[in-house]
Motif scaffolding. Sequence first.
Motif, PDB file in Angstrom:
ATOM      1  N   THR A  15       0.836  -1.210   0.000  1.00  0.00           N
ATOM      2  CA  THR A  15       0.000   0.000   0.000  1.00  0.00           C
ATOM      3  C   THR A  15       0.870   1.260   0.000  1.00  0.00           C
ATOM      4  OG1 THR A  15      -0.327  -0.251   2.399  1.00  0.00           O
ATOM      5  CG2 THR A  15      -2.110  -0.996   0.984  1.00  0.00           C
ATOM      6  N   SER A  18       2.610   1.468  -3.634  1.00  0.00           N
ATOM      7  CA  SER A  18       1.594   1.756  -4.657  1.00  0.00           C
ATOM      8  C   SER A  18       1.549   3.245  -5.020  1.00  0.00           C
ATOM      9  CB  SER A  18       0.217   1.291  -4.199  1.00  0.00           C
ATOM     10  OG  SER A  18      -0.271   2.108  -3.159  1.00  0.00           O
ATOM     11  N   PHE A  19       1.912   4.112  -4.071  1.00  0.00           N
ATOM     12  CA  PHE A  19       1.849   5.548  -4.372  1.00  0.00           C
ATOM     13  C   PHE A  19       3.040   6.022  -5.202  1.00  0.00           C
ATOM     14  CE2 PHE A  19      -1.155   5.266  -0.886  1.00  0.00           C
ATOM     15  CZ  PHE A  19      -2.210   5.970  -1.428  1.00  0.00           C
ATOM     16  N   PRO A  21       4.290   4.748  -8.206  1.00  0.00           N
ATOM     17  CA  PRO A  21       3.924   4.966  -9.618  1.00  0.00           C
ATOM     18  C   PRO A  21       2.987   6.165  -9.811  1.00  0.00           C
ATOM     19  CG  PRO A  21       2.967   2.900  -8.782  1.00  0.00           C
ATOM     20  CD  PRO A  21       3.960   3.355  -7.779  1.00  0.00           C
ATOM     21  N   GLN A  22       2.148   6.443  -8.800  1.00  0.00           N
ATOM     22  CA  GLN A  22       1.253   7.597  -8.919  1.00  0.00           C
ATOM     23  C   GLN A  22       2.041   8.905  -8.857  1.00  0.00           C
ATOM     24  OE1 GLN A  22      -2.507   7.793  -9.321  1.00  0.00           O
ATOM     25  NE2 GLN A  22      -1.387   9.556 -10.079  1.00  0.00           N
ATOM     26  N   LYS A  25       3.965   9.220 -12.147  1.00  0.00           N
ATOM     27  CA  LYS A  25       3.060   9.589 -13.240  1.00  0.00           C
ATOM     28  C   LYS A  25       2.710  11.075 -13.185  1.00  0.00           C
ATOM     29  CE  LYS A  25      -1.296   8.176 -15.376  1.00  0.00           C
ATOM     30  NZ  LYS A  25      -1.219   7.027 -16.271  1.00  0.00           N
ATOM     31  N   GLU A  31       0.325  16.384 -14.825  1.00  0.00           N
ATOM     32  CA  GLU A  31      -1.139  16.392 -14.900  1.00  0.00           C
ATOM     33  C   GLU A  31      -1.705  15.715 -13.656  1.00  0.00           C
ATOM     34  OE1 GLU A  31      -3.637  17.352 -16.728  1.00  0.00           O
ATOM     35  OE2 GLU A  31      -2.767  18.008 -18.633  1.00  0.00           O
ATOM     36  N   THR A  32      -2.541  16.411 -12.920  1.00  0.00           N
ATOM     37  CA  THR A  32      -3.131  15.804 -11.722  1.00  0.00           C
ATOM     38  C   THR A  32      -4.630  16.102 -11.668  1.00  0.00           C
ATOM     39  OG1 THR A  32      -2.627  17.806 -10.468  1.00  0.00           O
ATOM     40  CG2 THR A  32      -1.009  16.011 -10.344  1.00  0.00           C
ATOM     41  N   ARG A  33      -5.185  16.520 -12.821  1.00  0.00           N
ATOM     42  CA  ARG A  33      -6.580  16.949 -12.855  1.00  0.00           C
ATOM     43  C   ARG A  33      -7.544  15.867 -12.348  1.00  0.00           C
ATOM     44  NH1 ARG A  33      -9.133  17.732 -18.544  1.00  0.00           N
ATOM     45  NH2 ARG A  33      -8.394  15.608 -18.306  1.00  0.00           N
ATOM     46  N   ASP A  34      -7.260  14.600 -12.711  1.00  0.00           N
ATOM     47  CA  ASP A  34      -8.185  13.525 -12.347  1.00  0.00           C
ATOM     48  C   ASP A  34      -8.008  13.032 -10.912  1.00  0.00           C
ATOM     49  OD1 ASP A  34      -8.928  13.773 -14.979  1.00  0.00           O
ATOM     50  OD2 ASP A  34      -7.772  12.037 -15.660  1.00  0.00           O
ATOM     51  N   LEU A  35      -6.961  13.554 -10.231  1.00  0.00           N
ATOM     52  CA  LEU A  35      -6.782  13.188  -8.827  1.00  0.00           C
ATOM     53  C   LEU A  35      -7.675  14.075  -7.967  1.00  0.00           C
ATOM     54  CD1 LEU A  35      -2.914  12.758  -8.384  1.00  0.00           C
ATOM     55  CD2 LEU A  35      -4.654  10.972  -8.370  1.00  0.00           C
ATOM     56  N   SER A  36      -8.365  13.461  -7.005  1.00  0.00           N
ATOM     57  CA  SER A  36      -9.260  14.230  -6.137  1.00  0.00           C
ATOM     58  C   SER A  36      -8.476  14.869  -4.995  1.00  0.00           C
ATOM     59  CB  SER A  36     -10.345  13.302  -5.589  1.00  0.00           C
ATOM     60  OG  SER A  36     -10.911  13.851  -4.435  1.00  0.00           O
ATOM     61  N   LYS A  80      -0.379  18.138  -6.930  1.00  0.00           N
ATOM     62  CA  LYS A  80      -1.782  18.468  -7.232  1.00  0.00           C
ATOM     63  C   LYS A  80      -1.985  19.985  -7.211  1.00  0.00           C
ATOM     64  CE  LYS A  80      -6.294  18.126  -7.603  1.00  0.00           C
ATOM     65  NZ  LYS A  80      -6.898  17.748  -8.885  1.00  0.00           N
TER      66      LYS A  80
ATOM     67  N   GLN B  22     -12.849  10.448  -4.675  1.00  0.00           N
ATOM     68  CA  GLN B  22     -12.120  10.037  -5.888  1.00  0.00           C
ATOM     69  C   GLN B  22     -13.028   9.215  -6.811  1.00  0.00           C
ATOM     70  OE1 GLN B  22      -8.532  10.648  -6.942  1.00  0.00           O
ATOM     71  NE2 GLN B  22      -9.951  10.247  -8.608  1.00  0.00           N
ATOM     72  N   LYS B  25     -15.544  11.618  -8.365  1.00  0.00           N
ATOM     73  CA  LYS B  25     -14.910  12.444  -9.386  1.00  0.00           C
ATOM     74  C   LYS B  25     -14.722  11.654 -10.688  1.00  0.00           C
ATOM     75  CE  LYS B  25     -10.904  15.445 -10.060  1.00  0.00           C
ATOM     76  NZ  LYS B  25     -11.072  16.799  -9.570  1.00  0.00           N
ATOM     77  N   ASP B  34      -5.256  10.456 -15.308  1.00  0.00           N
ATOM     78  CA  ASP B  34      -4.174  10.806 -14.384  1.00  0.00           C
ATOM     79  C   ASP B  34      -4.035   9.831 -13.219  1.00  0.00           C
ATOM     80  OD1 ASP B  34      -3.982  12.957 -16.058  1.00  0.00           O
ATOM     81  OD2 ASP B  34      -5.054  14.327 -14.721  1.00  0.00           O
ATOM     82  N   SER B  36      -2.990   6.332 -11.688  1.00  0.00           N
ATOM     83  CA  SER B  36      -2.029   5.299 -12.060  1.00  0.00           C
ATOM     84  C   SER B  36      -2.657   3.916 -11.875  1.00  0.00           C
ATOM     85  CB  SER B  36      -0.778   5.440 -11.197  1.00  0.00           C
ATOM     86  OG  SER B  36      -0.064   4.237 -11.176  1.00  0.00           O
ATOM     87  N   LEU B  42      -1.608  -2.396  -7.102  1.00  0.00           N
ATOM     88  CA  LEU B  42      -0.777  -2.644  -5.918  1.00  0.00           C
ATOM     89  C   LEU B  42      -1.564  -2.341  -4.640  1.00  0.00           C
ATOM     90  CD1 LEU B  42       2.632  -1.078  -7.060  1.00  0.00           C
ATOM     91  CD2 LEU B  42       2.124  -3.506  -6.732  1.00  0.00           C
TER      92      LEU B  42
END
Lengths: 84, 84
Positions: A15, A18-19, A21-22, A25, A31-36, A80, B22, B25, B34, B36, B42
């Motif tokens: 866990t 996992s962050f 790769p985020q 990216k 680009e972070t528009r789709d992240l809440s 973000k 999230q 959204k 955006d 990952s 993961l």
Amino acid sequence: MDTVLIIGYIAGALTTISFIPQVVKAWKMKETRDLSLAMLVLFAIGVLLWTLYGIWAGSLPVIAANVITFVLILVLLFLKLQYK
Amino acid sequence: MDTVLIIGYIAGALTTISFIPQVVKAWKMKETRDLSLAMLVLFAIGVLLWTLYGIWAGSLPVIAANVITFVLILVLLFLKLQYK
């Protein structure tokens, strides 16, 4: 080390990792528009409280995982706010 | 209920609830570019292992939080694969 602790460490590693790769990216794509934003803020506070819980409950996997996750979430929050 | 457990439940509630904005959204915007995919996969595996850890360690906050988080992550994974 007993099996329960090992499972805990693998869970925490996954866990937490996992962050990565985020973060990569968001960093690369700028680009972070789709992240809440709400997700990131709530998650950051939650992870801080998990760390407290881990300290009080004496659970090393919980402490280790959440401290590192907190740092990664802070980076994501920064990205973000940087790339709206 | 003692303070440690209460902190654990609030922590679990926050890190779990955090995925709701999230999901909302991604659902509304139909945009998940955006996010990952590696993070979601993961994180899903990690959350499953956290649930096992919680069961074996007898930690109710860990179990409750991770079961619900797993469901929300599955929804996000579905949306991610739906709206590439």
